[in-house]
Design a protein around this motif. Structure first.
Motif, PDB file in Angstrom:
ATOM      1  N   MET A   1       0.817  -1.196   0.000  1.00 53.72           N
ATOM      2  CA  MET A   1       0.000   0.000   0.000  1.00 53.72           C
ATOM      3  C   MET A   1       0.857   1.254   0.000  1.00 53.72           C
ATOM      4  N   GLY A   2       2.091   1.163   0.495  1.00 56.75           N
ATOM      5  CA  GLY A   2       2.948   2.328   0.564  1.00 56.75           C
ATOM      6  C   GLY A   2       3.578   2.706  -0.766  1.00 56.75           C
ATOM      7  N   SER A   3       3.804   1.723  -1.639  1.00 63.23           N
ATOM      8  CA  SER A   3       4.420   2.033  -2.924  1.00 63.23           C
ATOM      9  C   SER A   3       3.385   1.895  -4.035  1.00 63.23           C
ATOM     10  N   PHE A   4       3.649   2.564  -5.140  1.00 62.44           N
ATOM     11  CA  PHE A   4       2.721   2.539  -6.258  1.00 62.44           C
ATOM     12  C   PHE A   4       3.229   1.574  -7.319  1.00 62.44           C
ATOM     13  N   SER A   5       2.320   0.914  -8.004  1.00 63.08           N
ATOM     14  CA  SER A   5       2.703  -0.034  -9.043  1.00 63.08           C
ATOM     15  C   SER A   5       2.957   0.698 -10.356  1.00 63.08           C
ATOM     16  N   ILE A   6       3.455  -0.032 -11.333  1.00 65.11           N
ATOM     17  CA  ILE A   6       3.717   0.550 -12.650  1.00 65.11           C
ATOM     18  C   ILE A   6       2.426   1.010 -13.304  1.00 65.11           C
TER      19      ILE A   6
END
Length: 76
Positions: A1-6
């Motif tokens: 949830m903390g990082s965004f996907s491509i």
């Protein structure tokens, strides 16, 4: 949830392109590149100016020499 996907970044890129258009983004990036080039040129110009080393001769004007006749008139 903390990082965004491509996929998140691709969707953001598509929205930005739709809002600003391809031409505006390239104009902004071109202006930014010109600014960086002029900044680097300014830094390079500052480095090329000659710097006097410490202990160099000081340009000064010698003191005026007062003759003895002038000293007598000043004392009176």
């Amino acid at each position: 949830m903390g990082s965004f996907s491509i996929w998140h970044w691709l969707i953001v890129l598509v929205i930005v392109l739709l809002l600003f258009g391809k031409g505006k983004i390239s104009d902004v990036m071109g202006d930014m590149a010109k600014g960086v080039k002029s900044f680097k040129k300014g830094l390079a110009d500052d480095d090329e100016t000659p710097v006097k080393p410490a202990g160099s001769t000081i340009d000064h004007k010698p003191a005026d020499v007062v003759s003895t006749s002038e000293e007598k008139t000043r004392a009176s």
